[in-house]
Design a protein around this motif. Sequence first.
Motif, PDB file in Angstrom:
ATOM      1  N   PRO A  49     -71.310  21.904  17.329  1.00 36.36           N
ATOM      2  CA  PRO A  49     -70.901  21.241  18.583  1.00 36.36           C
ATOM      3  C   PRO A  49     -70.637  19.749  18.381  1.00 36.36           C
ATOM      4  N   ASN A  50     -71.371  19.141  17.490  1.00 30.34           N
ATOM      5  CA  ASN A  50     -71.196  17.705  17.268  1.00 30.34           C
ATOM      6  C   ASN A  50     -69.883  17.364  16.560  1.00 30.34           C
ATOM      7  N   ASN A  51     -69.295  18.391  15.912  1.00 27.59           N
ATOM      8  CA  ASN A  51     -68.115  18.128  15.088  1.00 27.59           C
ATOM      9  C   ASN A  51     -66.847  18.794  15.615  1.00 27.59           C
ATOM     10  N   LYS A  52     -66.922  19.419  16.779  1.00 34.00           N
ATOM     11  CA  LYS A  52     -65.800  20.244  17.227  1.00 34.00           C
ATOM     12  C   LYS A  52     -64.511  19.432  17.424  1.00 34.00           C
ATOM     13  N   ASN A  53     -64.619  18.141  17.656  1.00 38.64           N
ATOM     14  CA  ASN A  53     -63.421  17.316  17.840  1.00 38.64           C
ATOM     15  C   ASN A  53     -63.022  16.542  16.580  1.00 38.64           C
ATOM     16  N   HIS A  54     -63.707  16.830  15.481  1.00 37.57           N
ATOM     17  CA  HIS A  54     -63.380  16.127  14.232  1.00 37.57           C
ATOM     18  C   HIS A  54     -61.990  16.524  13.733  1.00 37.57           C
ATOM     19  N   ASP A  55     -61.334  15.569  13.151  1.00 32.02           N
ATOM     20  CA  ASP A  55     -59.964  15.751  12.649  1.00 32.02           C
ATOM     21  C   ASP A  55     -60.027  16.206  11.190  1.00 32.02           C
ATOM     22  N   ILE A  56     -59.764  17.513  10.964  1.00 32.94           N
ATOM     23  CA  ILE A  56     -59.827  18.077   9.614  1.00 32.94           C
ATOM     24  C   ILE A  56     -58.407  18.430   9.172  1.00 32.94           C
ATOM     25  N   VAL A  57     -58.034  17.913   8.013  1.00 34.37           N
ATOM     26  CA  VAL A  57     -56.680  18.113   7.493  1.00 34.37           C
ATOM     27  C   VAL A  57     -56.765  18.550   6.027  1.00 34.37           C
ATOM     28  N   LEU A  58     -55.603  18.933   5.465  1.00 37.35           N
ATOM     29  CA  LEU A  58     -55.552  19.165   4.029  1.00 37.35           C
ATOM     30  C   LEU A  58     -55.859  17.857   3.296  1.00 37.35           C
ATOM     31  N   TYR A  59     -56.459  17.964   2.122  1.00 39.25           N
ATOM     32  CA  TYR A  59     -56.924  16.768   1.419  1.00 39.25           C
ATOM     33  C   TYR A  59     -55.794  15.771   1.189  1.00 39.25           C
ATOM     34  N   ARG A  60     -54.599  16.266   0.864  1.00 38.77           N
ATOM     35  CA  ARG A  60     -53.494  15.359   0.571  1.00 38.77           C
ATOM     36  C   ARG A  60     -52.965  14.661   1.816  1.00 38.77           C
ATOM     37  N   GLN A  61     -53.304  15.182   3.028  1.00 41.27           N
ATOM     38  CA  GLN A  61     -52.865  14.536   4.268  1.00 41.27           C
ATOM     39  C   GLN A  61     -53.992  13.711   4.919  1.00 41.27           C
ATOM     40  N   ARG A  62     -55.025  13.408   4.153  1.00 43.11           N
ATOM     41  CA  ARG A  62     -56.183  12.720   4.710  1.00 43.11           C
ATOM     42  C   ARG A  62     -55.848  11.288   5.117  1.00 43.11           C
ATOM     43  N   LYS A  63     -56.630  10.764   6.071  1.00 45.79           N
ATOM     44  CA  LYS A  63     -56.570   9.335   6.375  1.00 45.79           C
ATOM     45  C   LYS A  63     -57.351   8.588   5.311  1.00 45.79           C
ATOM     46  N   HIS A  64     -56.834   7.481   4.903  1.00 54.83           N
ATOM     47  CA  HIS A  64     -57.557   6.701   3.907  1.00 54.83           C
ATOM     48  C   HIS A  64     -58.601   5.827   4.602  1.00 54.83           C
ATOM     49  N   GLN A  65     -59.787   5.883   4.085  1.00 53.72           N
ATOM     50  CA  GLN A  65     -60.920   5.194   4.706  1.00 53.72           C
ATOM     51  C   GLN A  65     -60.730   3.679   4.665  1.00 53.72           C
ATOM     52  N   LEU A  66     -61.111   3.052   5.751  1.00 59.24           N
ATOM     53  CA  LEU A  66     -61.003   1.604   5.857  1.00 59.24           C
ATOM     54  C   LEU A  66     -61.871   0.930   4.794  1.00 59.24           C
TER      55      LEU A  66
END
Length: 577
Positions: A49-66
């Motif tokens: 339930p805590n993660n249901k809105n998390h944005d999960i993508v393929l590794y190559r389409q990931r957001k780069h961490q700040l």
Amino acid sequence: MATTSDEQAAGQHYLVCGIQDCQKNGQFYCNDCHQPMCEQCKDKHRKSPNNKNHDIVLYRQRKHQLPIEKCKLHPTKNVDIFCRECKTPLCLKCFLGKDHKGHEFDDLEEIYAEKYALWQGEFSKIQKYFLPTSEDLKTDIEEDVIEIKKIMECIRTSMKAEAESLKNLVDEVTSENIEHTHTMEKSLLQMLKSQETTYNDYIKYLGKMSEKFQEYLSTTNKKLMSSKILKLKTIPETSKPVQPVFTPGQFNRDDVAKLLGILNIPNTEPEKRKIQPMEAVSTPMKFTEKQMEQSKEKSDMKQTLSLSSSVTKVREYSVPGVYSACHVSADKSGRLWVSDFGSLVQTDLQGKLLQNIQTSGRDDGYHTATQDRGLIYTDRYKKVIYRITSDRKITEFIKTGDWEPVSVHSSRINVDILVGMYKDRDRMMKDEEAKVTRYNKAGKEIQNIQRDNQGQELYDYPHYITENINGDICTSDYDKKAVVVVNKSGQHRFSYTGQGSVFRPYGICTDVLGHILVCDDVSETVHLLDQDGGFLSVILSEQQGIELPRGVCVDDENNLYVGQLRTNPVTVYKYLE
């Protein structure tokens, strides 16, 4: 050292799932947690339930961490908020302060990810479109230069031939005219000779007549009076010859120029070079799980393949006729070519000897299987490349002039032939050159790659060579201590220099996923790199029984063949699933 820190996993065979105690392939990525996940952990993560809105993508389409950056006003706090009105990054403490009360804010990580994706997209356009297209246009110009030189040389040859033809005609006509003068002179001289004879005869006649007159004058009057009166013949008439006159030809430089032809450039509009339209080179996209599932269903074998959780030994067999397995080529018929120092043998997959050829080869990648089930191999000392057809007929294919061909690869993309070459201009002065030459399937030289954009030599000794699925040319350069990679246009992309203080690359190959596999003589391991030169893992080492790996290749069934120095068994592994 071409590496990407978040993709390194020394000792692993793939990118590991970031969930604790999970060692599976992390092919997905949670942009909120910033960690890679395998498919099973991704599903579990989503169900929480805590993660249901998390944005999960393929590794190559990931957001780069700040990137972590400390606040200048509050050194213990990280900057992660952006104030729209002040246009400045803030930490949480700045955000809660009075100076920014009532202002509008953005998540700095979101801005960073968008900017990163934008610039990554622009960088991708440069690499995938602008550079290759510009290089193709440059190659087009170079081909035009060669063509213009050929045309101008042909024109010069034609001009010389025309001039020579005109000279021959002038000589021929002059010769005829001179001959005519001789004939005319002979005729006139004959006429004058005849006239001279006439007068000679007349003079003789006068002499006789003079004698008769003297005789009469010395006689008595009676006899003189009774003699007949003598009449003299008149002087013969002759004509003076008409003197020949030579009338010079009436011509000038322009007349001669017209006779020899005119060189000009046609008054037509130059044809513009064709610039291929830029295909959509998009920035990394965000995929939903549904889209990822649909993509997964539609993907072919190449897309569904991934790195296995472990490397499995399939089989091992000895190769008769060689002491070491320095280079390995698998052909379409499922047979294997293996070479060492001077011997090149073909076996079936049970190790049965089919052919044995003596060559001048060393521990280099000097042979390559072709798409038509044949083989191409080099003879560096004869400076010749040979072709073996499927019916075992050996023919001379290409002569390389002053260059020694040390490595060769037959392209699976367009059947071009890539050859690593070396030239020792002065052994005493250590004056050496190296290059990669591309030939088409007919053996015509179509490309030479020797220097980068700064004019620096790319290669020292390219003794193994291969091609990646994107057209990159990958060479293992022993003296350079690097894997040198250029794109299909010859533009330098990156150089991989290993993971330790010293790196001595030998055999090199690529697979259907674009991985680069290369042997390291120093650590006695096989390294696995991604398409951009990022180190992924040591895929084979002493733990798998590998010692001094030399030759590697991947067949159409994604089996990895490994040959070693000082031993002739070839070992086959599975590392994709």
